[in-house]
Design a protein around this motif. Sequence first.
Motif, short mmCIF file in Angstrom:
data_model
loop_
_atom_site.label_atom_id
_atom_site.label_comp_id
_atom_site.label_asym_id
_atom_site.label_seq_id
_atom_site.Cartn_x
_atom_site.Cartn_y
_atom_site.Cartn_z
N GLY A 1 -16.33 20.66 1.79
CA GLY A 1 -15.74 19.57 1.03
C GLY A 1 -16.06 19.67 -0.44
O GLY A 1 -16.89 20.45 -0.88
N ASP A 2 -15.35 18.84 -1.23
CA ASP A 2 -15.55 18.80 -2.67
C ASP A 2 -16.62 17.78 -2.99
O ASP A 2 -16.36 16.57 -3.06
CB ASP A 2 -14.23 18.43 -3.37
N LYS A 3 -17.83 18.23 -3.20
CA LYS A 3 -18.94 17.36 -3.54
C LYS A 3 -19.63 17.94 -4.77
O LYS A 3 -20.07 19.09 -4.75
CB LYS A 3 -19.94 17.24 -2.38
N PHE A 4 -19.72 17.14 -5.83
CA PHE A 4 -20.23 17.66 -7.09
C PHE A 4 -21.30 16.73 -7.66
O PHE A 4 -21.35 15.54 -7.35
CB PHE A 4 -19.09 17.78 -8.12
N ARG A 5 -22.13 17.29 -8.52
CA ARG A 5 -23.02 16.52 -9.35
C ARG A 5 -22.69 16.80 -10.81
O ARG A 5 -22.10 17.83 -11.13
CB ARG A 5 -24.48 16.83 -9.02
N VAL A 6 -23.06 15.85 -11.68
CA VAL A 6 -22.66 15.92 -13.08
C VAL A 6 -23.88 16.23 -13.94
O VAL A 6 -24.93 15.59 -13.78
CB VAL A 6 -22.04 14.58 -13.53
N TYR A 7 -23.72 17.21 -14.82
CA TYR A 7 -24.82 17.60 -15.70
C TYR A 7 -24.32 17.66 -17.14
O TYR A 7 -23.12 17.82 -17.41
CB TYR A 7 -25.37 18.98 -15.30
N ALA A 8 -25.27 17.53 -18.06
CA ALA A 8 -24.99 17.68 -19.49
C ALA A 8 -25.97 18.69 -20.06
O ALA A 8 -27.16 18.65 -19.75
CB ALA A 8 -25.14 16.33 -20.21
N VAL A 9 -25.47 19.61 -20.87
CA VAL A 9 -26.33 20.62 -21.48
C VAL A 9 -26.03 20.68 -22.97
O VAL A 9 -24.86 20.75 -23.39
CB VAL A 9 -26.16 22.00 -20.80
N ASP A 10 -27.07 20.60 -23.78
CA ASP A 10 -26.92 20.63 -25.24
C ASP A 10 -26.59 22.05 -25.69
O ASP A 10 -27.29 23.01 -25.33
CB ASP A 10 -28.23 20.15 -25.89
N MET B 1 -10.43 9.37 11.38
CA MET B 1 -11.62 9.46 10.53
C MET B 1 -11.26 9.64 9.06
O MET B 1 -10.14 10.02 8.73
CB MET B 1 -12.51 10.62 10.98
N PHE B 2 -12.21 9.31 8.22
CA PHE B 2 -12.07 9.55 6.79
C PHE B 2 -12.66 10.93 6.47
O PHE B 2 -13.72 11.30 7.00
CB PHE B 2 -12.84 8.50 5.98
N GLY B 3 -11.98 11.66 5.63
CA GLY B 3 -12.48 12.97 5.25
C GLY B 3 -12.30 13.22 3.76
O GLY B 3 -11.52 12.53 3.09
N ALA C 1 -25.32 9.76 1.27
CA ALA C 1 -25.74 9.37 2.62
C ALA C 1 -24.56 8.91 3.48
O ALA C 1 -24.67 8.86 4.70
CB ALA C 1 -26.78 8.25 2.54
N ALA C 2 -23.43 8.59 2.83
CA ALA C 2 -22.25 8.16 3.58
C ALA C 2 -21.47 9.34 4.15
O ALA C 2 -20.56 9.14 4.96
CB ALA C 2 -21.33 7.33 2.68
N LEU C 3 -21.84 10.54 3.76
CA LEU C 3 -21.06 11.72 4.13
C LEU C 3 -21.84 12.66 5.03
O LEU C 3 -23.07 12.72 4.99
CB LEU C 3 -20.64 12.48 2.87
N SER C 4 -21.10 13.39 5.83
CA SER C 4 -21.65 14.48 6.61
C SER C 4 -20.70 15.66 6.46
O SER C 4 -19.60 15.64 7.04
CB SER C 4 -21.80 14.10 8.08
N ASP C 5 -21.10 16.63 5.68
CA ASP C 5 -20.22 17.75 5.35
C ASP C 5 -18.92 17.23 4.76
O ASP C 5 -18.92 16.56 3.75
CB ASP C 5 -19.99 18.65 6.57
N GLU C 6 -17.77 17.47 5.43
CA GLU C 6 -16.49 17.12 4.83
C GLU C 6 -15.93 15.80 5.34
O GLU C 6 -14.79 15.45 5.03
CB GLU C 6 -15.47 18.24 5.07
N VAL C 7 -16.69 15.02 6.10
CA VAL C 7 -16.18 13.77 6.65
C VAL C 7 -17.13 12.62 6.32
O VAL C 7 -18.29 12.81 5.96
CB VAL C 7 -16.01 13.86 8.19
N VAL C 8 -16.61 11.39 6.45
CA VAL C 8 -17.41 10.19 6.25
C VAL C 8 -18.18 9.89 7.53
O VAL C 8 -17.59 9.74 8.60
CB VAL C 8 -16.52 9.00 5.87
N ALA C 9 -19.49 9.81 7.42
CA ALA C 9 -20.33 9.53 8.58
C ALA C 9 -20.69 8.05 8.69
O ALA C 9 -21.04 7.57 9.77
CB ALA C 9 -21.62 10.36 8.51
#
Length: 306
Positions: free
Chosen positions: A206-215, A241-243, A269-277
């Motif tokens: 699934g598409d799961k990302f975190r956001v970063y900033a670099v100077d 199911m929701f995915g 915590a709401a997700l499990s791999d590509e689906v909503v848990a």
Amino acid sequence: MPQITLAASTESYPISFNGETGKLTAFIKNDTAYLPLRDIIGLCFVEINWDNVNKQANVNTGLDSTVFSLKNGVWYINGQEMSGGRTPLIYNNQLYLPLYVMTELCEVKAYWYSGDKQIEVSFPVVYTNGQWQYSDGTAIELLEQADGKDVCCTVLRQGEPTMGCDYLWALYANGEYRRLISEWNIADWQIRDGVCYYLAKQMGFGDKFRVYAVDLTDGTKKQLGNPEYVYHITIKKAGSMFGLSNNGNQSKDWQVTDEGVLINGISEAALSDEVVADEELMRQTYGRYLLPLDGGEQTMLEALSE
């Protein structure tokens, strides 16, 4: 460096760097190809300093450092003895490293064609004739300003397509460069006021990302938003199911503003791999968020549904 002459059985091969042959020469000894460390790293934006007192070479890639040291005739890499085909050679006061050691150190792609007596080395970008270019000769346009200099941020994947790593580079108009960060997968990035904000994909499906900033001036990196959340999320109802929808996550579905980064997010915590848990947690946390640029606490601007 100490003067050591190679054995007579050593053969010399020309090196083709990004398609250009004639500047560099490699040596073949005991079926091992050796490349000139200082010359190669000079082309690959890697720094080296030779400490003649301690007989060691300090190589800085911009992300980490590697130390090659010579003690009592034995070579070490970061304190580990190098033996067999891994042992460096010194010729005409230059340090030569085995081909595969060089590829790991400088993250170049290198091929040895023994039949044609040719070694090909390639790096994704080069600075030549006052212009940054990709290895195929395509010019790189400098679009932004950082620390008073024209700069371009570009992501280059090095290594194999499935096992490689993405590197975010800042390339300056005067030929200077800075390799800012490395991530398993950089999906998108935006530049604002000398800072590059980017999305790093998390391991898993699934598409799961975190956001970063670099100077762009000093390479300082920080994470934005809640570290227990993932962002750039699109959730769709699929049957019972929701995915996470790979197709629904457009690369520009986020924005950097004066107030912060606007982006969809959800508690991981709401997700499990590509689906909503956990559907209840999904409805509580899935929304459009504002992530402050200073790394402060996020704010949900709008709750989202499927």
